[in-house]
Scaffold this motif. Structure first.
Motif, mmCIF file in Angstrom:
data_model
loop_
_atom_site.group_PDB
_atom_site.id
_atom_site.type_symbol
_atom_site.label_atom_id
_atom_site.label_comp_id
_atom_site.label_asym_id
_atom_site.label_seq_id
_atom_site.Cartn_x
_atom_site.Cartn_y
_atom_site.Cartn_z
ATOM 1 N N VAL A 271 6.177 -4.489 -3.553
ATOM 2 C CA VAL A 271 5.462 -4.200 -4.804
ATOM 3 C C VAL A 271 4.046 -3.759 -4.450
ATOM 4 O O VAL A 271 3.508 -4.106 -3.393
ATOM 5 C CB VAL A 271 5.429 -5.437 -5.724
ATOM 6 C CG1 VAL A 271 6.846 -5.835 -6.135
ATOM 7 C CG2 VAL A 271 4.717 -6.594 -5.047
ATOM 8 N N PRO A 272 3.399 -2.968 -5.323
ATOM 9 C CA PRO A 272 2.017 -2.548 -5.044
ATOM 10 C C PRO A 272 1.087 -3.760 -4.981
ATOM 11 O O PRO A 272 1.265 -4.746 -5.700
ATOM 12 C CB PRO A 272 1.671 -1.638 -6.226
ATOM 13 C CG PRO A 272 2.991 -1.200 -6.775
ATOM 14 C CD PRO A 272 3.937 -2.328 -6.540
ATOM 15 N N PHE A 273 0.100 -3.642 -4.118
ATOM 16 C CA PHE A 273 -0.877 -4.719 -3.995
ATOM 17 C C PHE A 273 -1.671 -4.855 -5.289
ATOM 18 O O PHE A 273 -2.170 -3.865 -5.839
ATOM 19 C CB PHE A 273 -1.818 -4.431 -2.814
ATOM 20 C CG PHE A 273 -2.995 -5.342 -2.767
ATOM 21 C CD1 PHE A 273 -2.863 -6.655 -2.349
ATOM 22 C CD2 PHE A 273 -4.258 -4.884 -3.150
ATOM 23 C CE1 PHE A 273 -3.958 -7.501 -2.308
ATOM 24 C CE2 PHE A 273 -5.357 -5.717 -3.107
ATOM 25 C CZ PHE A 273 -5.204 -7.024 -2.688
ATOM 26 N N ASP A 274 -1.777 -6.071 -5.787
ATOM 27 C CA ASP A 274 -2.516 -6.376 -7.014
ATOM 28 C C ASP A 274 -3.556 -7.440 -6.676
ATOM 29 O O ASP A 274 -3.199 -8.591 -6.375
ATOM 30 C CB ASP A 274 -1.565 -6.877 -8.101
ATOM 31 C CG ASP A 274 -2.277 -7.134 -9.424
ATOM 32 O OD1 ASP A 274 -3.506 -6.949 -9.497
ATOM 33 O OD2 ASP A 274 -1.593 -7.533 -10.393
ATOM 34 N N PRO A 275 -4.844 -7.084 -6.690
ATOM 35 C CA PRO A 275 -5.866 -8.077 -6.310
ATOM 36 C C PRO A 275 -5.901 -9.296 -7.231
ATOM 37 O O PRO A 275 -6.443 -10.326 -6.847
ATOM 38 C CB PRO A 275 -7.173 -7.286 -6.391
ATOM 39 C CG PRO A 275 -6.867 -6.108 -7.249
ATOM 40 C CD PRO A 275 -5.425 -5.790 -7.042
ATOM 41 N N VAL B 110 -4.141 -11.169 3.742
ATOM 42 C CA VAL B 110 -4.469 -11.902 4.969
ATOM 43 C C VAL B 110 -4.214 -11.040 6.206
ATOM 44 O O VAL B 110 -4.485 -11.467 7.335
ATOM 45 C CB VAL B 110 -3.648 -13.207 5.064
ATOM 46 C CG1 VAL B 110 -4.036 -14.153 3.950
ATOM 47 C CG2 VAL B 110 -2.163 -12.927 5.052
ATOM 48 N N GLY B 111 -3.697 -9.844 5.992
ATOM 49 C CA GLY B 111 -3.452 -8.945 7.122
ATOM 50 C C GLY B 111 -3.011 -7.580 6.647
ATOM 51 O O GLY B 111 -2.437 -7.436 5.555
ATOM 52 N N VAL B 112 -3.316 -6.575 7.462
ATOM 53 C CA VAL B 112 -2.893 -5.197 7.196
ATOM 54 C C VAL B 112 -2.072 -4.746 8.390
ATOM 55 O O VAL B 112 -2.496 -4.878 9.551
ATOM 56 C CB VAL B 112 -4.115 -4.276 6.986
ATOM 57 C CG1 VAL B 112 -3.660 -2.838 6.741
ATOM 58 C CG2 VAL B 112 -4.948 -4.765 5.815
ATOM 59 N N VAL B 113 -0.886 -4.211 8.136
ATOM 60 C CA VAL B 113 0.039 -3.828 9.213
ATOM 61 C C VAL B 113 0.432 -2.365 9.045
ATOM 62 O O VAL B 113 0.364 -1.801 7.944
ATOM 63 C CB VAL B 113 1.306 -4.715 9.194
ATOM 64 C CG1 VAL B 113 0.937 -6.165 9.480
ATOM 65 C CG2 VAL B 113 2.049 -4.597 7.876
ATOM 66 N N PRO C 107 2.151 3.034 1.663
ATOM 67 C CA PRO C 107 0.807 2.486 1.883
ATOM 68 C C PRO C 107 0.331 1.691 0.668
ATOM 69 O O PRO C 107 0.543 2.078 -0.479
ATOM 70 C CB PRO C 107 -0.056 3.739 2.085
ATOM 71 C CG PRO C 107 0.896 4.799 2.508
ATOM 72 C CD PRO C 107 2.184 4.507 1.812
ATOM 73 N N GLY C 108 -0.303 0.554 0.944
ATOM 74 C CA GLY C 108 -0.852 -0.277 -0.124
ATOM 75 C C GLY C 108 0.165 -1.161 -0.812
ATOM 76 O O GLY C 108 -0.149 -1.748 -1.857
ATOM 77 N N THR C 109 1.348 -1.310 -0.206
ATOM 78 C CA THR C 109 2.348 -2.200 -0.802
ATOM 79 C C THR C 109 2.470 -3.475 0.029
ATOM 80 O O THR C 109 2.070 -3.523 1.197
ATOM 81 C CB THR C 109 3.735 -1.518 -0.865
ATOM 82 O OG1 THR C 109 4.134 -1.141 0.455
ATOM 83 C CG2 THR C 109 3.679 -0.284 -1.759
ATOM 84 N N VAL D 72 -0.289 -6.352 3.866
ATOM 85 C CA VAL D 72 -0.164 -5.095 3.137
ATOM 86 C C VAL D 72 -0.025 -3.948 4.129
ATOM 87 O O VAL D 72 -0.641 -3.967 5.211
ATOM 88 C CB VAL D 72 -1.398 -4.885 2.219
ATOM 89 C CG1 VAL D 72 -1.285 -3.578 1.438
ATOM 90 C CG2 VAL D 72 -1.547 -6.047 1.281
ATOM 91 N N ALA D 73 0.774 -2.961 3.732
ATOM 92 C CA ALA D 73 0.942 -1.776 4.583
ATOM 93 C C ALA D 73 -0.363 -0.989 4.628
ATOM 94 O O ALA D 73 -1.054 -0.836 3.608
ATOM 95 C CB ALA D 73 2.074 -0.887 4.041
ATOM 96 N N LYS D 74 -0.676 -0.533 5.815
ATOM 97 C CA LYS D 74 -1.930 0.180 6.023
ATOM 98 C C LYS D 74 -1.895 1.520 5.297
ATOM 99 O O LYS D 74 -0.888 2.223 5.291
ATOM 100 C CB LYS D 74 -2.148 0.396 7.521
ATOM 101 C CG LYS D 74 -3.498 0.990 7.872
ATOM 102 C CD LYS D 74 -3.661 1.095 9.392
ATOM 103 C CE LYS D 74 -5.015 1.660 9.755
ATOM 104 N NZ LYS D 74 -5.198 1.745 11.228
ATOM 105 N N ARG D 75 -3.035 1.836 4.666
ATOM 106 C CA ARG D 75 -3.135 3.124 3.993
ATOM 107 C C ARG D 75 -3.403 4.230 5.028
ATOM 108 O O ARG D 75 -4.037 3.992 6.054
ATOM 109 C CB ARG D 75 -4.249 3.091 2.944
ATOM 110 C CG ARG D 75 -3.993 2.093 1.816
ATOM 111 C CD ARG D 75 -5.115 2.133 0.810
ATOM 112 N NE ARG D 75 -4.910 1.141 -0.242
ATOM 113 C CZ ARG D 75 -4.193 1.343 -1.347
ATOM 114 N NH1 ARG D 75 -3.597 2.518 -1.527
ATOM 115 N NH2 ARG D 75 -4.054 0.413 -2.260
#
Length: 200
Positions: free
Chosen positions: A151-155, A161-164, A171-173, A196-199
Motif C-alpha cells: 500500500v502507498p506510504f501514509d505518514p 524505519v527503513g528504505v530498501v 516507489p514509496g510503497t 518503504v521502497a526507495k523512490r
C-alpha cells in the motif's frame, strides 16, 4: 292677633301614641356616606395611589427568586452537558489505556509466530489463535490492526524505519511491516513500523 297652633305643636289625639324622636323621624332613608379627604388639588386620596409598599416588596422578592431559579436551571443544564463531555472523554482515554496494555502481549505473540515459521504444530496453532483473539478484542475496542504491505506510504498510519531498494515494489510503497499499527486518525494507538521502497 291670636295665633293658631300648628299641627306639629298639637298633642296627639291618641293619649297612648308616642312621638317619634331622633333618627326614627327619618324612617328608612339611607344615611349619607362620610366624605373622604381628597388631595389638595382635588385628586384621589392616598388610598387610590396603588398597591401598598408591602405588596411591592413581595413582588420584587418573587421576581428575584424566579431569576435565581432560572439561573440555577441554566447552571444545572451546563453542568450536565459538561459532565457528559467529560464522561465520554474519560471513556475514550480508559479504552485507549486498556488497548495499549495489550500491545506488548501482541508483540510477543507476533515474535513467537515469526520464529515458529511454517511449523504446523499445535503450539504454533494455539499461539496464532491467541494472537487473532487479541487482535479481535482491539478491533472491538475501536483500534483495528494495520499490517498491510504493497500500500502507498501514509505518514498518518506508517512510521518509516527503513528504505530498501525493491525492483518488484512501486516507489514509496510499504515493502515490509516490522510492527503492526493499531487504530485510525485521532484514535490511533500507534502507527505501523514499516520499510518503504526507495523512490527513483
Amino acid at each position: 292677633m291670636p295665633t293658631h297652633p300648628q299641627e306639629s305643636d298639637r298633642a296627639p289625639s291618641d293619649p297612648g301614641a308616642q312621638v317619634p324622636q331622633g333618627d326614627s323621624l327619618r324612617g328608612d332613608l339611607p344615611r349619607p356616606e362620610p366624605s373622604r379627604p381628597d388631595t389638595a388639588d382635588g385628586g384621589p386620596g392616598p388610598d387610590a395611589a396603588g398597591p401598598a409598599p408591602a405588596e411591592d416588596t413581595y413582588t420584587t422578592a418573587i421576581q428575584e427568586l424566579e431569576d435565581r431559579w432560572r439561573r440555577a436551571l441554566a447552571d444545572l443544564d451546563n453542568l450536565r452537558k459538561r459532565h457528559a463531555r467529560e464522561l465520554e472523554r474519560e471513556r475514550t482515554l480508559e479504552r485507549s489505556r486498556t488497548a495499549a496494555a495489550f500491545l506488548p502481549v501482541l508483540d510477543n505473540l507476533e515474535l513467537a509466530l515469526s520464529h515458529a515459521g511454517a511449523d504446523p504444530g499445535p503450539i504454533v496453532a494455539g499461539v496464532r489463535a491467541v494472537r487473532d483473539q487479541a487482535v479481535n478484542v482491539l478491533e472491538l475496542l475501536g483500534y483495528p490492526r494495520h499490517a498491510e504491505t504493497g500500500v502507498p506510504f501514509d505518514p498518518a498510519r506508517h512510521e518509516v524505519v527503513g528504505v530498501v531498494q525493491d525492483p518488484d515494489a512501486a516507489p514509496g510503497t510499504v515493502v515490509e511491516v516490522l510492527r503492526p499499527g493499531y487504530g485510525d486518525g485521532e484514535r490511533q494507538l500507534r502507527p505501523a513500523a514499516v520499510t518503504v521502497a526507495k523512490r527513483e
